[in-house]
Design a protein around this motif. Structure first.
Motif, mmCIF file in Angstrom:
data_model
loop_
_atom_site.group_PDB
_atom_site.id
_atom_site.type_symbol
_atom_site.label_atom_id
_atom_site.label_comp_id
_atom_site.label_asym_id
_atom_site.label_seq_id
_atom_site.Cartn_x
_atom_site.Cartn_y
_atom_site.Cartn_z
ATOM 1 N N LEU A 45 -30.287 -1.279 -34.233
ATOM 2 C CA LEU A 45 -31.564 -0.670 -33.858
ATOM 3 C C LEU A 45 -32.688 -0.995 -34.844
ATOM 4 O O LEU A 45 -33.780 -0.445 -34.735
ATOM 5 N N GLU A 46 -32.422 -1.916 -35.767
ATOM 6 C CA GLU A 46 -33.460 -2.190 -36.778
ATOM 7 C C GLU A 46 -34.719 -2.789 -36.181
ATOM 8 O O GLU A 46 -35.808 -2.586 -36.691
ATOM 9 N N ARG A 47 -34.545 -3.553 -35.102
ATOM 10 C CA ARG A 47 -35.731 -4.179 -34.490
ATOM 11 C C ARG A 47 -36.318 -3.326 -33.372
ATOM 12 O O ARG A 47 -37.208 -3.788 -32.659
ATOM 13 N N VAL A 48 -35.751 -2.167 -33.152
ATOM 14 C CA VAL A 48 -36.148 -1.358 -31.996
ATOM 15 C C VAL A 48 -36.868 -0.096 -32.477
ATOM 16 O O VAL A 48 -36.266 0.737 -33.144
ATOM 17 N N PRO A 49 -38.146 0.049 -32.141
ATOM 18 C CA PRO A 49 -38.832 1.287 -32.518
ATOM 19 C C PRO A 49 -38.249 2.453 -31.708
ATOM 20 O O PRO A 49 -38.225 2.395 -30.477
ATOM 21 N N PHE A 50 -37.749 3.458 -32.386
ATOM 22 C CA PHE A 50 -37.148 4.574 -31.650
ATOM 23 C C PHE A 50 -37.298 5.872 -32.441
ATOM 24 O O PHE A 50 -37.634 5.865 -33.628
ATOM 25 N N ARG A 51 -37.054 6.943 -31.760
ATOM 26 C CA ARG A 51 -36.961 8.268 -32.372
ATOM 27 C C ARG A 51 -35.663 8.871 -31.859
ATOM 28 O O ARG A 51 -35.075 8.352 -30.911
ATOM 29 N N MET A 84 -35.184 0.895 -36.413
ATOM 30 C CA MET A 84 -36.544 1.160 -36.893
ATOM 31 C C MET A 84 -36.957 2.543 -36.400
ATOM 32 O O MET A 84 -37.620 2.679 -35.366
ATOM 33 N N GLU A 85 -36.466 3.533 -37.107
ATOM 34 C CA GLU A 85 -36.698 4.906 -36.650
ATOM 35 C C GLU A 85 -38.113 5.316 -37.024
ATOM 36 O O GLU A 85 -38.518 5.198 -38.185
ATOM 37 N N MET A 86 -38.861 5.809 -36.040
ATOM 38 C CA MET A 86 -40.286 6.044 -36.270
ATOM 39 C C MET A 86 -40.541 7.438 -36.854
ATOM 40 O O MET A 86 -41.153 7.584 -37.885
ATOM 41 N N THR A 87 -40.093 8.438 -36.164
ATOM 42 C CA THR A 87 -40.285 9.820 -36.608
ATOM 43 C C THR A 87 -38.997 10.519 -36.237
ATOM 44 O O THR A 87 -38.207 10.007 -35.438
ATOM 45 N N PRO A 88 -38.732 11.689 -36.793
ATOM 46 C CA PRO A 88 -37.422 12.284 -36.562
ATOM 47 C C PRO A 88 -37.139 12.610 -35.092
ATOM 48 O O PRO A 88 -36.012 12.490 -34.651
ATOM 49 N N ARG A 89 -38.127 13.001 -34.347
ATOM 50 C CA ARG A 89 -37.842 13.527 -33.010
ATOM 51 C C ARG A 89 -38.752 12.909 -31.957
ATOM 52 O O ARG A 89 -39.926 12.675 -32.197
ATOM 53 N N ALA A 90 -38.196 12.675 -30.788
ATOM 54 C CA ALA A 90 -38.978 12.109 -29.695
ATOM 55 C C ALA A 90 -39.806 13.203 -29.020
ATOM 56 O O ALA A 90 -39.314 14.308 -28.808
ATOM 57 N N PRO A 91 -41.048 12.889 -28.680
ATOM 58 C CA PRO A 91 -41.814 13.851 -27.885
ATOM 59 C C PRO A 91 -41.155 13.984 -26.523
ATOM 60 O O PRO A 91 -40.612 13.027 -25.988
ATOM 61 N N ASP A 110 -39.195 4.095 -28.405
ATOM 62 C CA ASP A 110 -40.610 4.440 -28.470
ATOM 63 C C ASP A 110 -41.376 3.607 -27.443
ATOM 64 O O ASP A 110 -41.180 2.398 -27.343
#
Lengths: 185, 185
Positions: free
Chosen positions: B112-118, A1-8, B129
Motif C-alpha cells: 500500500l506504499e503507493r496507494v493513498p489511503f486511510r 501511503m496512509e494519509m490520515t488515521p480515519r476515512a471520512p 483516498d
C-alpha cells in the motif's frame, strides 16, 4: 501511503439501518457501474424476462456466472422453478429493450413482442438478438442473501450475435442512468 | 418478436469444458463491463488488498454487497479470516492504483506504499483516498462457487472522498482493458 488515521464516512445505524442510510447506500452503490443484460427463463410454458445489472462471472473453468434477483420477483420464481436461464449482454443500441424489460410490474402477455429474440438451444429461454454475448445456464446453487437470491449457474451454451457496428458499444448503467463508453458510436 | 427458432451459438462440452470453451467464455464474459474497486482487509496484523471487478450490490435494505474472490488467493484467505473488509470504488484517475493492485503475486510488504489511503473506522481496512464510494463490510455468509468464494457482506459504514473533478468519471473494465465513460474527463 496512509494519509490520515480515519476515512471520512459514517457508520450505519445498527441493528436496523435508518431510511437515510438506505437512501445514501442506494446513491453510493450506484457509483459502481455495471453492464446491462436481459435475464430470461421459460417456466410452466411461459416466458419470463427482465433487465438486470446485478450479474457477474464467477469462474472461467468451469464457466460459471451469478445473478442476484429480488427474491419476491416473478423472475426469481421462474428461474428457481425452471433451473435453466439465459443472459444476454446488451449493446448501447438496445437501450429501449433494457427500458422495456426493466419495469417489474409488466404483464407477461406480450412481454417479448417488442424484443427481437431467438430461443436458446439448450434452455429454450429467450436470447436477445444482437447481444454482445449470450449465455445459457443451468442453476448450480441458489443462496438467499438479504432480500435477494444469488443464483449461481453453470454455463452450458454461449455465443454472440452483435453486428460489427454495435460490437464495441456496450450498454452501461451508472448513477441511475444508461450510459456508454467514450469513443464508441 | 421471435426471429428464428434457435440462437446461433454452441453448447459447451460436458461434463468438462474444452480449453477452447474456456478461452471463448473468457472472451465473451469480458463483454460485460464492470466497475473497478479495491477490496482490502487486515488479517493477523497485515494489510491485504487487491483490484476487483467482481462485486455487486445485493440489497439496499439491509445494505448488502457481494464480492467473488478466487478461493486460493491470499485476499480470499484474509477476508475469510478477518470477517471485515472494505470496498473502494475507483475513479478513472486511479487507473495506476488499479494496475498496481491487480497483480496477484505481489509481495505484501509495501503493498500500500503507493496507494493513498486511510483506515476505515469500523474495519481498520484500507479505504482508498479519492474513491467514488467506499463501503466497510462485515461478512454475513461465504458460499463456495466453482473456483471462487462468494463473500456476502453487510454494509456497516460508507462514504465518498472523490473530489468534484473526478466524481463523474468512474474507472471501468471492459474487453480486457480499462476504459471510461463518454463525456467524462
Amino acid at each position: 501511503m496512509e494519509m490520515t488515521p480515519r476515512a471520512p464516512g459514517h457508520a450505519l445505524a445498527r441493528p436496523e439501518p435508518s431510511q437515510a442510510d438506505v437512501d445514501e447506500f442506494s446513491r453510493l452503490s450506484a457509483e459502481a457501474a455495471s453492464a446491462v443484460a436481459v435475464l430470461s427463463a421459460v417456466w410452466q410454458g411461459r416466458d419470463y424476462a427482465g433487465t438486470v445489472g446485478s450479474f457477474l462471472t464467477v469462474s472461467w473453468d468451469p464457466p460459471t456466472m451469478l445473478a442476484s434477483l429480488y427474491a419476491e420477483s416473478r423472475l426469481a420464481a421462474a428461474v428457481a422453478g425452471s433451473g435453466r436461464w439465459a443472459l444476454s449482454v446488451l449493446p448501447y443500441g438496445h437501450k429501449s429493450v433494457a427500458n422495456w424489460l426493466a419495469s417489474p410490474g409488466m404483464p407477461l402477455e406480450g412481454l417479448l413482442e417488442r424484443v427481437p429474440f431467438r430461443r436458446g438451444e439448450l434452455t429454450g429461454a429467450a436470447v436477445v438478438d444482437g447481444a454482445l454475448a449470450h449465455f445459457e445456464l443451468e442453476t448450480a446453487d441458489i443462496h438467499p442473501a438479504a432480500t435477494h437470491l444469488l443464483v449461481v449457474g453453470t454455463v452450458v451454451g454461449m455465443g454472440s450475435t452483435a453486428p460489427p457496428s454495435e460490437a464495441m458499444d456496450p450498454l452501461l448503467h451508472w448513477g441511475g442512468d444508461y450510459v456508454r463508453l467514450a469513443g464508441r458510436g
